[in-house]
Design an enzyme around this catalytic site. Structure first.
Site, mmCIF file in Angstrom:
data_model
loop_
_atom_site.group_PDB
_atom_site.id
_atom_site.type_symbol
_atom_site.label_atom_id
_atom_site.label_comp_id
_atom_site.label_asym_id
_atom_site.label_seq_id
_atom_site.Cartn_x
_atom_site.Cartn_y
_atom_site.Cartn_z
ATOM 1 N N ASP A 279 0.878 -1.172 0.000
ATOM 2 C CA ASP A 279 0.000 0.000 0.000
ATOM 3 C C ASP A 279 0.916 1.224 0.000
ATOM 4 O O ASP A 279 2.105 1.121 0.312
ATOM 5 C CB ASP A 279 -0.887 -0.026 1.240
ATOM 6 C CG ASP A 279 -1.752 1.205 1.361
ATOM 7 O OD1 ASP A 279 -2.276 1.672 0.334
ATOM 8 O OD2 ASP A 279 -1.877 1.726 2.497
ATOM 9 N N ASP A 281 -0.145 4.991 1.081
ATOM 10 C CA ASP A 281 -0.366 5.926 2.176
ATOM 11 C C ASP A 281 -0.240 5.219 3.525
ATOM 12 O O ASP A 281 -0.837 4.158 3.754
ATOM 13 C CB ASP A 281 -1.748 6.563 2.065
ATOM 14 C CG ASP A 281 -1.866 7.445 0.829
ATOM 15 O OD1 ASP A 281 -0.933 7.437 0.005
ATOM 16 O OD2 ASP A 281 -2.889 8.132 0.684
ATOM 17 N N GLU A 288 -1.118 10.460 4.577
ATOM 18 C CA GLU A 288 -2.244 10.186 3.684
ATOM 19 C C GLU A 288 -2.287 11.329 2.680
ATOM 20 O O GLU A 288 -2.451 12.498 3.062
ATOM 21 C CB GLU A 288 -3.558 10.102 4.460
ATOM 22 C CG GLU A 288 -3.656 8.936 5.424
ATOM 23 C CD GLU A 288 -3.887 7.605 4.714
ATOM 24 O OE1 GLU A 288 -4.432 7.618 3.594
ATOM 25 O OE2 GLU A 288 -3.513 6.561 5.290
ATOM 26 N N ARG A 328 -14.535 12.256 -0.621
ATOM 27 C CA ARG A 328 -13.383 13.110 -0.318
ATOM 28 C C ARG A 328 -12.884 13.832 -1.561
ATOM 29 O O ARG A 328 -12.496 15.011 -1.506
ATOM 30 C CB ARG A 328 -12.260 12.265 0.300
ATOM 31 C CG ARG A 328 -12.525 11.859 1.734
ATOM 32 C CD ARG A 328 -11.456 10.948 2.264
ATOM 33 N NE ARG A 328 -11.477 9.652 1.594
ATOM 34 C CZ ARG A 328 -10.583 8.688 1.797
ATOM 35 N NH1 ARG A 328 -9.595 8.872 2.653
ATOM 36 N NH2 ARG A 328 -10.681 7.535 1.161
ATOM 37 N N SER A 371 -2.316 1.604 -4.632
ATOM 38 C CA SER A 371 -2.716 2.704 -3.759
ATOM 39 C C SER A 371 -4.155 3.122 -4.005
ATOM 40 O O SER A 371 -4.621 3.174 -5.149
ATOM 41 C CB SER A 371 -1.778 3.904 -3.975
ATOM 42 O OG SER A 371 -2.239 5.031 -3.270
ATOM 43 N N GLY A 372 -4.814 3.435 -2.908
ATOM 44 C CA GLY A 372 -6.138 4.045 -3.006
ATOM 45 C C GLY A 372 -6.050 5.546 -3.162
ATOM 46 O O GLY A 372 -7.062 6.242 -3.056
ATOM 47 N N LYS A 418 -7.730 -3.905 -5.359
ATOM 48 C CA LYS A 418 -6.367 -4.234 -4.951
ATOM 49 C C LYS A 418 -6.125 -5.738 -5.034
ATOM 50 O O LYS A 418 -5.066 -6.190 -5.479
ATOM 51 C CB LYS A 418 -6.098 -3.729 -3.527
ATOM 52 C CG LYS A 418 -5.857 -2.234 -3.435
ATOM 53 C CD LYS A 418 -5.418 -1.844 -2.038
ATOM 54 C CE LYS A 418 -5.056 -0.364 -1.964
ATOM 55 N NZ LYS A 418 -4.521 0.034 -0.655
ATOM 56 N N ASP A 441 -1.848 -1.096 5.796
ATOM 57 C CA ASP A 441 -2.215 -0.640 7.139
ATOM 58 C C ASP A 441 -3.702 -0.447 7.330
ATOM 59 O O ASP A 441 -4.159 -0.323 8.466
ATOM 60 C CB ASP A 441 -1.521 0.695 7.439
ATOM 61 C CG ASP A 441 -2.154 1.848 6.672
ATOM 62 O OD1 ASP A 441 -2.660 2.785 7.312
ATOM 63 O OD2 ASP A 441 -2.149 1.813 5.428
ATOM 64 N N ASN A 444 -8.919 -1.398 3.750
ATOM 65 C CA ASN A 444 -9.006 -1.668 2.314
ATOM 66 C C ASN A 444 -7.834 -2.504 1.806
ATOM 67 O O ASN A 444 -7.767 -2.816 0.611
ATOM 68 C CB ASN A 444 -9.097 -0.347 1.536
ATOM 69 C CG ASN A 444 -7.841 0.491 1.677
ATOM 70 O OD1 ASN A 444 -7.226 0.526 2.748
ATOM 71 N ND2 ASN A 444 -7.456 1.162 0.610
#
Length: 496
Positions: A279, A281, A288, A328, A371-372, A418, A441, A444
């Site tokens: 991941d 962030d 983030e 967001r 990554s999200g 993912k 972490d 997701n």
């Protein structure tokens, strides 16, 4: 002449039977060093000192039970020979060697990490620094600030402010007593814990061996990471590995000794990963990204707090990630598209990431970041770190204004995506999922951790810590290499 010859013949030294020893070397060696180095035992010493050495088998009765063969000096599992000598006791048994033909070993590897950067506080509450005031003369808040009582403990001056159910007492931190490292007592306690679980059918003894993988910088070089091999591990029919990792005894042991315990079946693939997926962030970087973006906006002034709240709830698993991300991004409408380039110098790469990636590259391991966050920053960071694959969300930028529209192109790179990307990359590289490691972490990241052979929670949220195969809570992501069985000496060679 004959008398002289006889006299000479009689005086000539000879080796009679009573002068002979059992050592050929002792009788025929032309030169022997006057003193042997202290603590040095070579093969000649072993042969020469056989008189002081006994080779014995496991005790057996003079008349063995019916069906049991008498020991005849031939090693066997029932009669392992033992060499006993001054300063030496060695049993020639093979509990941790390669299994006999037609059988299979069932070994469990436990990697213990001492959390030296996060010491636990003892439950012993010291006396207040000042005498307690009469009841009602001081607020509970004031009393807490004037004493050494921790803020999370109940006040002791007034029953009116005392909670009906005070917090459950944590186990005493035993590392305070036996050493702030992985002490022999810590290992003994863990082995005692593991011996309480049933063994597989047909097994009667639990054998173990350990290796120190990381030492501290003190003159005594105390171990901070220890790898224990248990043979066999607890019966999987009684307690599957996924449940054993969550067992309350394991959790209590971790709290008592201030360690993290990673349990893995000792397979060939454990030591030879071929793909590691990260991941971004709060994993590859400490921030983030979407919070960094929000922090640059001053109007409205509460935007950063609103975005951060949504981020936190999504990472805790309280919100569905896809909808939370779109919400967001909507808040970022109107930001200039060039803002991603301005954020590059602000990114703080997690400690240990760069040497870790160098080590993985030298081992021939492929790497990916899923990554999200946002593709412009993810792709740039992957190029900077030498990561092979990079996938993230692509936001739409208005071609006329050059500003964010608040929309996202294509599928959100959330939990499902993912996992799909991890499987796609492994398939493209021809890598079995058993040799894939996923590190993250947030909630997701759980699905991709589940799909991988090993899922590692890195300073993760509570739910992720509980669900992941292993968890790391240190200050350097380089700790990941200890899970593969590398020690500090080997790691230093890999990161040069």
């Amino acid at each position: 002449m004959s008398d002289k010859s006889n006299t000479a013949r009689v005086q000539r030294p000879s080796l009679s039977s009573n002068m002979r020893s059992s050592s050929y070397l002792q009788e025929h060696q032309q030169y022997r060093a006057p003193n042997k180095p202290e603590g040095h035992y070579g093969i000649d010493t072993v042969v020469e000192d056989m008189n002081a050495t006994s080779i014995a088998a496991s005790p057996s009765p003079i008349h063995p039970p019916k069906g049991v063969a008498r020991f005849k000096g031939i090693p066997s599992p029932e009669h392992p020979p033992t060499i006993v000598e001054s300063g030496l006791s060695h049993e020639l048994s093979h509990p941790n060697c390669t299994p006999a033909p037609g059988t299979r070993s069932e070994k469990l590897v436990a990697t213990l990490y001492y959390k030296s950067t996060a010491p636990r506080i003892s439950n012993a509450i010291p006396s207040p620094q000042q005498a307690s005031s009469p009841v009602g003369s001081q607020s509970p808040k004031g009393r807490a600030s004037d004493s050494e009582i921790p803020a999370n403990m109940a006040p002791s001056s007034s029953l009116d402010t005392f909670p009906l159910e005070p917090p459950t007492a944590e186990p005493e931190p035993l590392d305070h007593l036996y050493g702030s490292y992985i002490s022999p007592m810590c290992i003994t306690s863990f082995l005692h814990l593991m011996s309480s679980f049933p063994l597989p059918p047909g097994s009667s003894d639990l054998n173990s061996a350990h290796r120190c993988l990381k030492l501290d910088q003190t003159p005594d070089h105390h171990p901070l990471v220890v790898e224990l091999t248990l043979s066999p591990g607890p019966s999987l029919d009684y307690l599957p590995l996924a449940d054993l990792r969550k067992h309350e005894l394991i959790y209590r042991f971790e709290r008592e000794w201030n360690v993290d315990v990673a349990l893995r079946t000792d397979t060939l693939f454990r030591r030879y990963p071929r793909l590691v997926v990260f991941d971004m962030d709060s994993t590859l970087i400490t921030q983030e990204v979407i919070d960094l973006l929000a922090a640059t906006i001053k109007d409205p002034p509460d935007l950063a707090a609103r975005v951060a709240d949504i981020t936190h709830r999504a990472m805790m698993g309280e919100l569905e990630f896809d909808s939370a991300f779109r919400e967001r991004v909507k808040l970022l409408t109107g930001l200039p598209g060039t803002l991603f380039n301005e954020l590059r110098p602000v990114l703080d790469v997690t400690n240990g990431v760069r040497p870790l990636l160098r080590a993985l590259k030298r081992l021939g391991v492929k790497t990916a970041v899923l990554s999200g966050g946002f593709l412009p920053l993810t792709s740039w960071l992957a190029g900077e770190l030498g990561i092979d694959y990079a996938h993230a969300n692509e936001v739409i930028i208005d071609e006329t204004t050059g500003r964010l529209t608040g929309e996202v192109k294509g599928r959100i790179v959330g939990a499902e995506r993912k996992r799909e990307l991890l499987i796609e990359i492994a398939g493209k590289e021809g890598i079995p999922l058993d040799q894939v490691v996923a590190v993250g972490d947030g909630a997701n990241d759980l699905l991709m951790m589940e799909a991988a052979g090993l899922g590692v929670a890195w300073n993760a949220k509570p739910r992720v810590q509980m669900e992941a195969s292993a968890r790391l809570n240190g200050d350097s992501l380089l700790d990941l290499l200890y899970l593969f069985g590398f020690n500090d000496e080997e790691i230093s060679q890999l990161i040069q």
